[in-house]
Design a protein around this motif. Structure first.
Motif, PDB file in Angstrom:
ATOM      1  N   ALA A 237      -6.001   3.198  11.122  1.00  0.00           N
ATOM      2  CA  ALA A 237      -5.435   1.987  10.945  1.00  0.00           C
ATOM      3  C   ALA A 237      -5.421   1.917   9.221  1.00  0.00           C
ATOM      4  N   PRO A 238      -4.721   0.893   8.831  1.00  0.00           N
ATOM      5  CA  PRO A 238      -4.327   0.539   7.398  1.00  0.00           C
ATOM      6  C   PRO A 238      -5.743   0.559   6.627  1.00  0.00           C
ATOM      7  N   ILE A 239      -5.931   1.033   5.475  1.00  0.00           N
ATOM      8  CA  ILE A 239      -7.151   0.819   4.856  1.00  0.00           C
ATOM      9  C   ILE A 239      -7.363  -0.864   4.377  1.00  0.00           C
ATOM     10  N   THR A 240      -6.606  -1.509   4.108  1.00  0.00           N
ATOM     11  CA  THR A 240      -6.943  -2.958   3.845  1.00  0.00           C
ATOM     12  C   THR A 240      -7.511  -3.900   5.037  1.00  0.00           C
ATOM     13  N   ALA A 241      -8.555  -4.222   4.824  1.00  0.00           N
ATOM     14  CA  ALA A 241      -9.241  -5.033   5.944  1.00  0.00           C
ATOM     15  C   ALA A 241      -9.247  -4.377   7.303  1.00  0.00           C
ATOM     16  N   GLY A 242      -9.326  -3.011   7.269  1.00  0.00           N
ATOM     17  CA  GLY A 242      -9.845  -2.020   8.462  1.00  0.00           C
ATOM     18  C   GLY A 242     -11.241  -2.222   8.682  1.00  0.00           C
ATOM     19  N   ALA A 243     -11.556  -1.659   9.900  1.00  0.00           N
ATOM     20  CA  ALA A 243     -12.857  -1.964  10.376  1.00  0.00           C
ATOM     21  C   ALA A 243     -13.780  -0.989   9.357  1.00  0.00           C
TER      22      ALA A 243
END
Length: 298
Positions: A237-243
């Motif tokens: 998933a995209p790095i920003t606000a990812g798990a």
């Protein structure tokens, strides 16, 4: 899933209209009536029309009724992550959207054996579970799966390879790139060997499969990072606000005095999943190996 309708009957196994909100809502109703419901969203990219049903109904049903009603017998299966040619609408990772939703569990297996054990555990769990299956592994992953009934524990990470110098944490498909990155660190190709210091090639890497994303196994991961002092988190998933952001924040709080380097996150870029060059979007081997070198060298 071939032959289920013939084995169990059309009353138990059937196709629904292609309406994600409808099929999840139908599953919630079945679960509330006491039935075991397994709903399949054809691609995780299309789970968003059912987001309201999952977040505002399935996740809250037990809580808002004081335990009188429950959608806990509902499991939502859905293929996720990159497939090699899925692009914007068929290659997304969606687990991070559910990180702030108490009342549901989110599970991502890495292999056929894991898929069977975790899926059976999800179906039998007293909470609604979102079971995300990395689609590229449908054809790429091969294991001899036991025919007998067995389950694997939810919310319990697995230490795949023990180590003492750095923790490498991931889930689903990227775990295979993590294994390749560890091997690259130990035996780098001659063409890029200069980027891998010799004193790091014997580094002991602890590889962990998180398996359950929500609620995740804080104890196992924090214990590992406290031991190694270093951590690299990898997800598609995209790095920003990812798990990985939530996991990193927790580790920063609980393991601060043990850390020898900043926690490093490797993920998808903050763009829509591209039509071309999928391998450059995903956290592939070289990027992960580079993160290991940078974190070990800090």
């Amino acid at each position: 899933m071939v032959g289920l309708a013939e084995e169990f009957g059309r009353e138990r196994v059937f196709n629904t209209p292609l309406c994600e909100q409808g099929l999840v809502g139908f599953g919630i109703g079945m679960a509330d009536m006491g039935h075991t419901a397994v709903a399949e969203v054809q691609f995780a990219d299309y789970i968003f029309p059912a987001f309201d049903q999952i977040v505002n109904e399935a996740a809250k049903y037990n809580y808002r009724s004081g335990g009188m009603f429950s959608a806990g017998k509902l499991t939502i299966r859905s293929p996720c992550m990159a497939v090699g040619h899925g692009a914007l609408y068929h290659s997304q990772s969606v687990e991070q959207f559910f990180m702030a939703v108490p009342g549901v569990k989110v599970v991502i297996p890495r292999s056929p054996i894991q898929a069977k054990g975790l899926l059976l555990a999800s179906i039998r769990d007293p909470n609604p579970v979102i079971f995300l299956e990395p689609k590229v592994l449908y054809r790429a992953s091969v294991e001899q799966v036991p025919e007998d009934d067995f389950t694997l524990p939810l919310s319990k990470a697995e230490v795949i390879e023990p180590g003492k110098d750095i923790t490498l944490l991931s889930w689903g498909t990227p775990l295979y790139s993590c294994v390749e990155a560890i091997n690259m660190l130990r035996n780098p190709p001659a063409s890029i060997a200069e980027h891998f210091p010799k004193d790091l090639r014997n580094a002991s890497v602890e590889l962990i499969d998180l398996r359950t994303i929500l609620p995740w196994d804080r104890e196992t991961v924090a214990k590992s990072v406290a031991k190694t002092g270093r951590c690299v988190i990898v997800h598609e998933a995209p790095i920003t606000a990812g798990a990985g952001a939530e996991i990193g924040a927790y580790l920063q709080d609980k393991c601060f005095l043990h850390l020898e380097a900043p926690i490093c996150r490797i993920g998808g870029w903050d763009t829509p999943f591209p039509h071309v060059h999928e391998t450059f979007y995903k956290p592939e081997t070289v990027r992960i190996a580079d993160a290991l070198v940078r974190t070990l060298s800090y």
